[in-house]
Design an enzyme around this catalytic site. Structure first.
Site, mmCIF file in Angstrom:
data_model
loop_
_atom_site.group_PDB
_atom_site.id
_atom_site.type_symbol
_atom_site.label_atom_id
_atom_site.label_comp_id
_atom_site.label_asym_id
_atom_site.label_seq_id
_atom_site.Cartn_x
_atom_site.Cartn_y
_atom_site.Cartn_z
ATOM 1 C CG ASN A 50 -1.554 1.329 1.475
ATOM 2 O OD1 ASN A 50 -2.436 1.762 0.746
ATOM 3 N ND2 ASN A 50 -1.066 2.038 2.495
ATOM 4 C CE1 TYR B 120 0.301 7.832 -6.684
ATOM 5 C CE2 TYR B 120 -1.509 8.994 -7.724
ATOM 6 C CZ TYR B 120 -1.046 8.118 -6.768
ATOM 7 O OH TYR B 120 -1.918 7.521 -5.892
ATOM 8 C CE LYS C 297 -0.331 4.277 -6.645
ATOM 9 N NZ LYS C 297 -0.084 3.364 -5.527
HETATM 10 P P1 NAD Z 1 -0.472 8.881 2.974
HETATM 11 O O1 NAD Z 1 0.543 9.858 2.502
HETATM 12 O O2 NAD Z 1 -1.505 9.308 3.951
HETATM 13 O O3 NAD Z 1 0.242 7.563 3.532
HETATM 14 C C1 NAD Z 1 1.294 6.984 2.809
HETATM 15 C C2 NAD Z 1 1.860 5.841 3.569
HETATM 16 O O4 NAD Z 1 3.002 5.379 2.845
HETATM 17 C C3 NAD Z 1 2.328 6.222 4.963
HETATM 18 O O5 NAD Z 1 2.005 5.191 5.874
HETATM 19 C C4 NAD Z 1 3.834 6.341 4.819
HETATM 20 O O6 NAD Z 1 4.543 5.934 5.983
HETATM 21 C C5 NAD Z 1 4.120 5.357 3.713
HETATM 22 N N1 NAD Z 1 5.344 5.747 3.017
HETATM 23 C C6 NAD Z 1 5.599 6.932 2.384
HETATM 24 N N2 NAD Z 1 6.861 6.931 1.936
HETATM 25 C C7 NAD Z 1 7.415 5.732 2.296
HETATM 26 C C8 NAD Z 1 8.682 5.150 2.114
HETATM 27 N N3 NAD Z 1 9.669 5.756 1.456
HETATM 28 N N4 NAD Z 1 8.883 3.896 2.618
HETATM 29 C C9 NAD Z 1 7.906 3.254 3.260
HETATM 30 N N5 NAD Z 1 6.676 3.742 3.459
HETATM 31 C C10 NAD Z 1 6.442 4.980 2.977
HETATM 32 O O7 NAD Z 1 -1.129 8.325 1.652
HETATM 33 P P2 NAD Z 1 -2.493 7.547 1.344
HETATM 34 O O8 NAD Z 1 -3.386 8.507 0.656
HETATM 35 O O9 NAD Z 1 -2.980 6.796 2.512
HETATM 36 O O10 NAD Z 1 -1.932 6.558 0.220
HETATM 37 C C11 NAD Z 1 -1.811 5.171 0.408
HETATM 38 C C12 NAD Z 1 -1.842 4.516 -0.964
HETATM 39 O O11 NAD Z 1 -3.074 4.848 -1.618
HETATM 40 C C13 NAD Z 1 -0.727 4.976 -1.896
HETATM 41 O O12 NAD Z 1 -0.240 3.878 -2.630
HETATM 42 C C14 NAD Z 1 -1.438 5.952 -2.829
HETATM 43 O O13 NAD Z 1 -0.817 6.033 -4.077
HETATM 44 C C15 NAD Z 1 -2.813 5.308 -2.912
HETATM 45 N N6 NAD Z 1 -3.894 6.198 -3.334
HETATM 46 C C16 NAD Z 1 -4.277 7.264 -2.567
HETATM 47 C C17 NAD Z 1 -5.316 8.074 -3.002
HETATM 48 C C18 NAD Z 1 -5.791 9.254 -2.219
HETATM 49 O O14 NAD Z 1 -6.602 10.032 -2.764
HETATM 50 N N7 NAD Z 1 -5.382 9.430 -0.985
HETATM 51 C C19 NAD Z 1 -5.969 7.793 -4.219
HETATM 52 C C20 NAD Z 1 -5.553 6.692 -4.956
HETATM 53 C C21 NAD Z 1 -4.522 5.895 -4.508
#
Ligand code: NAD
Length: 247
Positions: A91, A155, A159
């Site tokens: 994730n 980005y 994906k």
């Molecule tokens: P967030 O920024 O709130 O959390 C990201 C998480 O990734 C955190 O737990 C952080 O510790 C971890 N992380 C970041 N850099 C890291 C590194 N170098 N090594 C290890 N861990 C690392 O983001 P989120 O919105 O919860 O995103 C989680 C996933 O969901 C991601 O893959 C993101 O691409 C995907 N996503 C998010 C959204 C959105 O709108 N929030 C939409 C589509 C997909």
């Protein structure tokens, strides 16, 4: 209690979608290894979960996710701590809105390292455990994996790669009894989204037919379902959880 008896490894579990997924797995009876980028943030997230319910079986770890040796050692430790691994959720991810002409090689490598390479590294390291449990790999994709986005090309590119890895590994690992799926969230209320410029977010929200952005629990519920035995005939799928948004 859809996940009673299962042990899950969830990367990026310290906040946002990952944290809520850890929480929903625990509420559904799973034991969870929560992976964060730093030991302190992983431990803080574990403390917060234990404060909510002290019987939650959750521990924190912080390997560099793109390093095969570190991830291998961490999964050995997790297996020693919990006895087995049934589910891996790749994730952790970072986003970008940098326009092409300002996009540096460093930013390209940083996104590729976390969003793509770590999916390969963690999946490869988990297979020896998952083949014993007939387990599941779940990846976090995104709605931009279908439509791209107007700026920050790497980005969505990462994906698209996650979808490709999901579909290919589902076929390669099916003979071992391992299912591989992805969840593709739409815009979801997390730190990642609050970091994006308002001019980018507002038009996106207007285009969502269900009229709201997603909550982390909307995405976590999809992971619970796909990890559970209710999804035992589903593999190679990208489940869109986006209110029918079109980026
Ligand atoms: P967030 O920024 O709130 O959390 C990201 C998480 O990734 C955190 O737990 C952080 O510790 C971890 N992380 C970041 N850099 C890291 C590194 N170098 N090594 C290890 N861990 C690392 O983001 P989120 O919105 O919860 O995103 C989680 C996933 O969901 C991601 O893959 C993101 O691409 C995907 N996503 C998010 C959204 C959105 O709108 N929030 C939409 C589509 C997909």
């Amino acid at each position: 209690m859809l996940l009673k008896g299962k042990t899950a490894v969830i990367t990026g579990g310290t906040r946002g979608i990952g944290y809520e997924t850890v929480r929903q797995f625990l509420l559904n009876g799973a034991k969870v290894a929560l992976l964060g980028s730093r030991t302190e943030t992983a431990e803080k997230a574990v403390e917060k979960l234990k404060a909510e319910n002290k019987s939650f079986e959750v521990r924190g770890y912080a390997p560099k996710l793109s390093c095969e040796e570190e991830v291998k050692r961490t999964l050995e430790k997790i297996c020693a701590d919990f006895g087995k691994i049934d589910v891996l959720i790749n994730n952790a991810g970072i986003s970008s809105s940098t326009p092409l002409l300002k996009f540096s090689e460093e930013e390209y490598d940083k996104i590729a390292d976390l969003n793509i390479k770590s999916v390969f590294v963690c999946s490869k390291a988990a297979v020896p455990y998952l083949k014993e449990t007939k387990g599941v790999i779940l990846n976090t994709s995104s709605m931009v994996s279908v439509y791209g986005q107007p700026s920050g090309f790497m980005y969505p590119a990462s994906k698209f790669a996650v979808n490709g890895i999901t579909k290919s590994l589902s076929r390669e690992l099916a003979p071992l009894g391992i299912r591989v799926n992805a969840v593709a969230p739409g815009i979801t209320e997390t730190d990642m989204v609050s970091a994006l410029p308002k001019e980018m977010i507002d038009p996106l929200i207007k285009s969502i037919p269900l009229g709201r952005i997603g909550k982390p629990v909307d995405i976590a519920n999809a992971f619970v379902f796909l990890a559970s035995d209710m999804a035992s005939y589903i593999t190679g799928d990208i489940l869109h959880v986006d209110g029918a948004a079109r980026a």
